[in-house]
Design a protein around this motif. Sequence first.
Motif, PDB file in Angstrom:
ATOM      1  N   SER A 261     -24.835  -7.454  37.568  1.00  0.00           N
ATOM      2  CA  SER A 261     -26.115  -6.562  37.445  1.00  0.00           C
ATOM      3  C   SER A 261     -26.070  -5.450  36.521  1.00  0.00           C
ATOM      4  O   SER A 261     -25.045  -4.620  36.608  1.00  0.00           O
ATOM      5  N   LEU A 262     -27.089  -5.415  35.765  1.00  0.00           N
ATOM      6  CA  LEU A 262     -27.069  -4.068  34.761  1.00  0.00           C
ATOM      7  C   LEU A 262     -28.027  -2.933  35.289  1.00  0.00           C
ATOM      8  O   LEU A 262     -28.181  -2.002  34.751  1.00  0.00           O
ATOM      9  N   GLY A 263     -28.356  -3.074  36.674  1.00  0.00           N
ATOM     10  CA  GLY A 263     -28.769  -1.929  37.448  1.00  0.00           C
ATOM     11  C   GLY A 263     -30.245  -1.711  36.701  1.00  0.00           C
ATOM     12  O   GLY A 263     -30.841  -2.461  35.809  1.00  0.00           O
ATOM     13  N   ASN A 264     -31.004  -0.661  37.227  1.00  0.00           N
ATOM     14  CA  ASN A 264     -32.301  -0.187  36.831  1.00  0.00           C
ATOM     15  C   ASN A 264     -31.705   0.861  35.498  1.00  0.00           C
ATOM     16  O   ASN A 264     -30.786   1.305  35.562  1.00  0.00           O
ATOM     17  N   LYS A 265     -32.962   1.189  34.871  1.00  0.00           N
ATOM     18  CA  LYS A 265     -32.581   2.201  33.973  1.00  0.00           C
ATOM     19  C   LYS A 265     -32.153   3.343  34.279  1.00  0.00           C
ATOM     20  O   LYS A 265     -31.091   4.031  33.540  1.00  0.00           O
ATOM     21  N   GLU A 266     -32.498   3.967  35.337  1.00  0.00           N
ATOM     22  CA  GLU A 266     -32.002   5.217  36.253  1.00  0.00           C
ATOM     23  C   GLU A 266     -30.330   5.082  36.419  1.00  0.00           C
ATOM     24  O   GLU A 266     -29.411   5.920  36.283  1.00  0.00           O
ATOM     25  N   ASP A 267     -30.208   3.721  37.113  1.00  0.00           N
ATOM     26  CA  ASP A 267     -28.736   3.566  37.345  1.00  0.00           C
ATOM     27  C   ASP A 267     -27.756   3.558  35.968  1.00  0.00           C
ATOM     28  O   ASP A 267     -26.682   3.982  36.015  1.00  0.00           O
ATOM     29  N   ARG A 268     -28.226   2.971  35.009  1.00  0.00           N
ATOM     30  CA  ARG A 268     -27.331   3.147  33.664  1.00  0.00           C
ATOM     31  C   ARG A 268     -27.460   4.476  33.227  1.00  0.00           C
ATOM     32  O   ARG A 268     -26.389   4.916  32.545  1.00  0.00           O
ATOM     33  N   ALA A 269     -28.544   5.166  33.309  1.00  0.00           N
ATOM     34  CA  ALA A 269     -28.703   6.446  32.896  1.00  0.00           C
ATOM     35  C   ALA A 269     -27.409   7.412  33.691  1.00  0.00           C
ATOM     36  O   ALA A 269     -26.787   8.297  32.762  1.00  0.00           O
ATOM     37  N   ALA A 270     -27.287   7.136  35.031  1.00  0.00           N
ATOM     38  CA  ALA A 270     -26.175   7.745  35.526  1.00  0.00           C
ATOM     39  C   ALA A 270     -24.902   7.492  35.209  1.00  0.00           C
ATOM     40  O   ALA A 270     -23.613   8.208  35.148  1.00  0.00           O
ATOM     41  N   TYR A 271     -24.673   6.293  34.881  1.00  0.00           N
ATOM     42  CA  TYR A 271     -23.346   5.404  34.586  1.00  0.00           C
ATOM     43  C   TYR A 271     -22.867   5.922  33.348  1.00  0.00           C
ATOM     44  O   TYR A 271     -21.662   5.916  32.967  1.00  0.00           O
TER      45      TYR A 271
ATOM     46  N   ALA B 195     -21.181  -1.248  38.691  1.00  0.00           N
ATOM     47  CA  ALA B 195     -21.559  -1.826  40.207  1.00  0.00           C
ATOM     48  C   ALA B 195     -21.464  -0.837  41.160  1.00  0.00           C
ATOM     49  O   ALA B 195     -22.565  -0.894  42.183  1.00  0.00           O
ATOM     50  N   ALA B 196     -20.440   0.263  40.840  1.00  0.00           N
ATOM     51  CA  ALA B 196     -20.485   1.290  41.727  1.00  0.00           C
ATOM     52  C   ALA B 196     -21.643   2.301  41.654  1.00  0.00           C
ATOM     53  O   ALA B 196     -21.815   3.181  42.324  1.00  0.00           O
ATOM     54  N   TYR B 197     -22.582   2.310  40.616  1.00  0.00           N
ATOM     55  CA  TYR B 197     -23.519   3.029  40.271  1.00  0.00           C
ATOM     56  C   TYR B 197     -24.922   2.461  40.602  1.00  0.00           C
ATOM     57  O   TYR B 197     -26.011   3.144  40.279  1.00  0.00           O
ATOM     58  N   LEU B 198     -25.039   1.396  41.272  1.00  0.00           N
ATOM     59  CA  LEU B 198     -26.153   0.648  41.404  1.00  0.00           C
ATOM     60  C   LEU B 198     -27.070   1.145  42.589  1.00  0.00           C
ATOM     61  O   LEU B 198     -26.595   1.482  43.603  1.00  0.00           O
ATOM     62  N   SER B 199     -28.396   1.460  42.344  1.00  0.00           N
ATOM     63  CA  SER B 199     -29.265   2.069  43.232  1.00  0.00           C
ATOM     64  C   SER B 199     -29.418   0.985  44.705  1.00  0.00           C
ATOM     65  O   SER B 199     -28.902  -0.328  44.338  1.00  0.00           O
ATOM     66  N   PRO B 200     -29.603   1.575  45.558  1.00  0.00           N
ATOM     67  CA  PRO B 200     -29.705   0.552  46.843  1.00  0.00           C
ATOM     68  C   PRO B 200     -30.576  -0.931  46.544  1.00  0.00           C
ATOM     69  O   PRO B 200     -30.528  -1.907  46.744  1.00  0.00           O
ATOM     70  N   GLU B 201     -31.816  -0.519  45.675  1.00  0.00           N
ATOM     71  CA  GLU B 201     -32.662  -1.594  45.502  1.00  0.00           C
ATOM     72  C   GLU B 201     -32.133  -2.876  44.418  1.00  0.00           C
ATOM     73  O   GLU B 201     -32.071  -3.568  44.540  1.00  0.00           O
ATOM     74  N   ALA B 202     -31.415  -2.020  43.351  1.00  0.00           N
ATOM     75  CA  ALA B 202     -30.676  -2.817  42.383  1.00  0.00           C
ATOM     76  C   ALA B 202     -29.752  -3.715  43.209  1.00  0.00           C
ATOM     77  O   ALA B 202     -29.574  -4.946  43.079  1.00  0.00           O
ATOM     78  N   LYS B 203     -28.816  -3.307  43.910  1.00  0.00           N
ATOM     79  CA  LYS B 203     -28.020  -3.817  44.782  1.00  0.00           C
ATOM     80  C   LYS B 203     -28.209  -4.842  45.604  1.00  0.00           C
ATOM     81  O   LYS B 203     -27.965  -6.068  45.788  1.00  0.00           O
ATOM     82  N   ASP B 204     -29.418  -4.572  46.489  1.00  0.00           N
ATOM     83  CA  ASP B 204     -30.288  -5.413  47.219  1.00  0.00           C
ATOM     84  C   ASP B 204     -30.752  -6.743  46.376  1.00  0.00           C
ATOM     85  O   ASP B 204     -30.530  -7.853  46.805  1.00  0.00           O
ATOM     86  N   HIS B 205     -31.290  -6.354  45.322  1.00  0.00           N
ATOM     87  CA  HIS B 205     -31.921  -7.395  44.264  1.00  0.00           C
ATOM     88  C   HIS B 205     -30.863  -8.276  43.915  1.00  0.00           C
ATOM     89  O   HIS B 205     -30.810  -9.661  44.002  1.00  0.00           O
TER      90      HIS B 205
END
Length: 418
Positions: free
Chosen positions: A164-174, A223-233
């Motif tokens: 999972s590449l997460g959402n834009k915000e997740d990547r911005a944090a990572y 993976a450690a920076y995924l938001s709850p929504e991205a992780k759930d998806h």
Amino acid sequence: MIKRIKGVKDILPEDTPRWQFIEQVARRWANLYGFAEIRIPIFEVTTLFARSIGSTTDIVEKEMYTFPDRDGTSLTLRPEGTAGTVRAFIEHNRGADPFPQKYFYIGPMFRHERPQAGRLRQFHQFGVEYFGTQDAKADVDVISLLWRFLSDLALPDLTLEINSLGNKEDRAAYIPILVSFLKSRQEKLCENCRRRIETNPLRVLDCKVPECRAATEDAPQLAAYLSPEAKDHFDQVLSGLATLGITSRLNHRLVRGLDYYCLTAFEITSSHLGAQNAVGAGGRYDGLVELLGGTPTPAVGFAAGLERIAMMLPEQKLPATKASVYVASFGSEGGSAGVRLLDALRQVGVPAQSDYRATTLKAHLRQADRAHCLFAVLLGDDEARSGSAVVRNMNTKSQETVLLSDLPRYFFALLQGL
Ligand code: HAM
């Protein structure tokens, strides 16, 4: 002598049955999943690809076939099919039609890469794009379509890798965390990766150079920076695949070479392929329609490389070639009866051929063998006058006499039964 361009292949008549078969199976699976064919142009304005694939990706930086049109507009031969499909989706206002919308395409793509086995400069993709839902079931649908298609072709040793590449915000944090890690290992990285720290740091993770892999072994994971929504998806995608009995392998290094992805990213690889081991790959790209000027529309898709599939397709999967009839005609009356017979056979759908240069029975039979015809019709002046001809089975050498007027029906029934 003029030769073909490096990295570009001719597909010769003896190879086309393999290609036709792969395309037929691709169309069948696309239809089974409710995808309809779209045919998009081979070339587009360059900015379409630069903007969607990303200006710092390998494809855009160094692999595109770009040239000025006569009016100076910069054009590019399509390096992939997603950007063009999204452009068509927006241009034809498909967002106003009911969702979901599911498209597939088959056709040539162009990338100026270093040619090697399974890597060409003109290659072919079968791809699908699924617009209009963020539901993880759509991701599962797309992945399972690719998996079922490749499994139907009995390709050996397939592995589904997923991340999972997460959402834009997740990547911005990572990304800042990854960048500072990479800077601390800078000396151990290849020159390309050192440059990528600034331009496209995620790509450092999937560099194939062994020293780079070793240096990034304990890199912080997205993976450690995924938001709850991205992780759930992601969890829903994984459990959806498990429900269908499709095994997947988590690969934290899978980041894809195109910038439009978010959330699910996947690749199907085969150990039979050597260095270029990805048979097909794709992922979710929820931001791309908006990025190209459309109303925000979630989407997910994949593309599979047909050359790589053709390399791995087991010979026994290919359907037997259709039986054909050879017409061996002699003399003036036999000759014209032969031409009429060829026409009558073809009109009822029986493949029929002859070699007009052959004048002896021996020459005709040699040609019939060479063309792998299952039957030969021996038709001289006497036969033409009597209204019947000799049918010879080329395998068993058995012969029988059949009325000329019955031959189309006779062969139609015979080939039907094979
Ligand atoms: P891609 O990973 O760049 O993704 O390419 C997909 C597949 O095309 C690869 O897995 C490989 O089989 C084949 N391929 C790529 N480059 C070459 C080459 N130079 N020679 C031979 N085969 C090649 C895409 O193109 C995305 N548009 C996939 C996608 C569709 N994502 C969402 N929708």
